[in-house]
Design a protein around this motif. Structure first.
Motif, PDB file in Angstrom:
ATOM      1  N   MET A 146       1.172  -1.090   0.087  1.00 14.15           N
ATOM      2  CA  MET A 146      -0.373  -0.188  -0.025  1.00 14.15           C
ATOM      3  C   MET A 146       0.996   1.771   0.157  1.00 14.15           C
ATOM      4  SD  MET A 146      -3.505  -1.014  -0.188  1.00 14.15           S
ATOM      5  CE  MET A 146      -2.645  -2.562  -1.662  1.00 14.15           C
TER       6      MET A 146
ATOM      7  N   LYS B 205       0.761   4.839  -3.170  1.00 16.07           N
ATOM      8  CA  LYS B 205      -0.694   4.234  -3.443  1.00 16.07           C
ATOM      9  C   LYS B 205      -1.790   5.004  -2.611  1.00 16.07           C
ATOM     10  CE  LYS B 205       0.351   0.917  -5.402  1.00 16.07           C
ATOM     11  NZ  LYS B 205       1.429   1.212  -7.061  1.00 16.07           N
TER      12      LYS B 205
ATOM     13  N   TRP C 125      -6.170   5.674  -2.099  1.00 18.58           N
ATOM     14  CA  TRP C 125      -7.787   5.078  -2.472  1.00 18.58           C
ATOM     15  C   TRP C 125      -8.317   6.136  -2.510  1.00 18.58           C
ATOM     16  CZ3 TRP C 125      -9.093   0.207  -0.743  1.00 18.58           C
ATOM     17  CH2 TRP C 125      -7.672  -1.036  -0.916  1.00 18.58           C
TER      18      TRP C 125
ATOM     19  N   HIS D 115       4.354   6.027   5.257  1.00 12.83           N
ATOM     20  CA  HIS D 115       3.446   5.154   3.940  1.00 12.83           C
ATOM     21  C   HIS D 115       3.485   5.642   2.788  1.00 12.83           C
ATOM     22  CE1 HIS D 115       3.415   2.335   6.983  1.00 12.83           C
ATOM     23  NE2 HIS D 115       3.643   1.575   6.433  1.00 12.83           N
TER      24      HIS D 115
ATOM     25  N   PHE E 257       0.564   7.593   1.971  1.00 10.45           N
ATOM     26  CA  PHE E 257      -0.317   6.771   1.509  1.00 10.45           C
ATOM     27  C   PHE E 257      -1.529   7.274   1.582  1.00 10.45           C
ATOM     28  CE2 PHE E 257      -4.100   4.295   2.878  1.00 10.45           C
ATOM     29  CZ  PHE E 257      -4.625   3.207   1.758  1.00 10.45           C
TER      30      PHE E 257
ATOM     31  N   TYR F 244      -6.444   2.926  -6.481  1.00  9.84           N
ATOM     32  CA  TYR F 244      -7.642   1.739  -5.974  1.00  9.84           C
ATOM     33  C   TYR F 244      -9.225   2.436  -5.290  1.00  9.84           C
ATOM     34  CZ  TYR F 244      -4.440  -1.498  -4.959  1.00  9.84           C
ATOM     35  OH  TYR F 244      -2.478  -2.354  -5.408  1.00  9.84           O
TER      36      TYR F 244
ATOM     37  N   ILE G  16      -9.281  -5.595   1.854  1.00 16.01           N
ATOM     38  CA  ILE G  16      -7.951  -6.454   1.723  1.00 16.01           C
ATOM     39  C   ILE G  16      -7.600  -7.637   1.287  1.00 16.01           C
ATOM     40  CG2 ILE G  16      -6.212  -5.668   3.309  1.00 16.01           C
ATOM     41  CD1 ILE G  16      -6.876  -3.601   2.609  1.00 16.01           C
TER      42      ILE G  16
ATOM     43  N   THR H 261      -5.298  -8.024  -1.484  1.00 15.00           N
ATOM     44  CA  THR H 261      -4.067  -9.069  -1.841  1.00 15.00           C
ATOM     45  C   THR H 261      -4.111 -10.326  -2.344  1.00 15.00           C
ATOM     46  OG1 THR H 261      -3.832  -8.496  -0.081  1.00 15.00           O
ATOM     47  CG2 THR H 261      -2.800 -10.065  -0.280  1.00 15.00           C
TER      48      THR H 261
END
Length: 283
Positions: A1, A4, A6, A50, A52, A99, A277, A281
């Motif tokens: 992640m 990334k 979302w 991260h 994110f 995503y 998730i 994955t």
């Protein structure tokens, strides 16, 4: 992640879903809110370590809509819904996401006038007007066709999930008529089959998703996040009378409006993200 972005796009149930995801991710790193609109319906969080980013975008119909109601759902006039015009609040930023989770449905039950090709074509529940009753399932199907077509034909190909219908568990009335949800445990499998409305909306979703997947090679990145069967079994997972903070603080037996549609945190809605998730994955 890492690195990334979302987005969760839809109504207040989708916002509820996003809140669950933020809570779960915050076990690893604290989320920093970096944006919100005036009424906090659309928000964005950043997880700096991260790199994110998670956004929730308020678009309860997914298409252009003129809505004339307050935050308590009290309307001054019928909603006007443009069934052939997607809401650019989310389409204009779609290209920035890796995503995407999309979901809607509940707002289609409201009294609504439908527009297509710049003219009124009908309505849902408008007996005082001389308009054709087309029904909420007609409108929902048309909108999902538009959404799935956009996803398939866009040059940008994020991994997109459509999350299925979220059932309520009101008993002895609805949200506006004193309905409650007092059960303290889940149903056994097969004990409760839901309401007719649940199955109408769920069928629209399955039919349109299947049509989209079979109709285009470019829809392979479109996935179904099917939470409906699990959610149906959890009448114990709603906030009930605790829609507002400390509702009985001033009066122990106060009559309050129950919320048997949105979900407690932590609660069953967290399993939606476990499924999400897992699907990411395994992709």
């Amino acid at each position: 992640m890492r690195n990334k972005t979302w987005a969760l796009i839809g109504d207040s149930i989708l916002r509820n879903h996003a809140q669950s995801l933020v809570c779960l991710l915050s076990k690893v790193e604290r989320a920093v809110q970096v944006h919100h609109d005036d009424n906090y319906k659309s928000r964005k969080w950043h997880f700096r370590t991260h790199n994110f980013t998670l956004s929730v975008i308020w678009s309860p119909f997914l298409v252009k809509a003129d809505v004339f109601e307050d935050d308590n759902g009290v309307s001054k006039s019928e909603t006007e819904l443009y069934l052939d015009v997607l809401n650019n609040k989310w389409t204009s930023v779609y290209h920035t996401f890796d995503y995407v989770v999309i979901s809607a449905g509940q707002w289609f039950l409201k009294t609504t006038i439908y527009w297509e090709n710049n003219q009124v074509v009908g309505c849902h529940y408008c007996p005082a007007k001389n308009l054709t009753e087309l029904g909420y399932d007609y409108a929902y199907g048309k909108v999902l066709q538009m959404v799935f077509s956009f996803v398939a034909n866009s040059s940008h190909k994020p991994l997109v999930f459509y999350r299925t219908w979220a059932p309520d568990h009101f008993e002895n009335g609805e949200w506006w008529s004193g309905g409650t949800c007092k059960k303290t445990g889940p149903y056994r499998n097969g004990e409760y089959d839901g309401k007719e409305l649940d199955h109408v909306m769920y069928k629209v979703e399955l039919d349109e998703f299947e049509r989209a997947r079979n109709g285009s090679e470019d829809s392979r990145h479109l996935k179904l996040l099917d939470t409906f069967p699990l959610s149906l079994l959890r009448p114990d997972g709603h906030s009930g009378p605790y829609r507002q903070f400390h509702p009985f603080e001033n009066k122990k037996n106060a009559k309050v409006q129950n919320d048997c549609l949105h979900w407690c945190l932590p609660g069953p809605i967290d399993y939606w993200n476990d499924l999400l998730i897992q699907l990411v994955t395994n992709h």
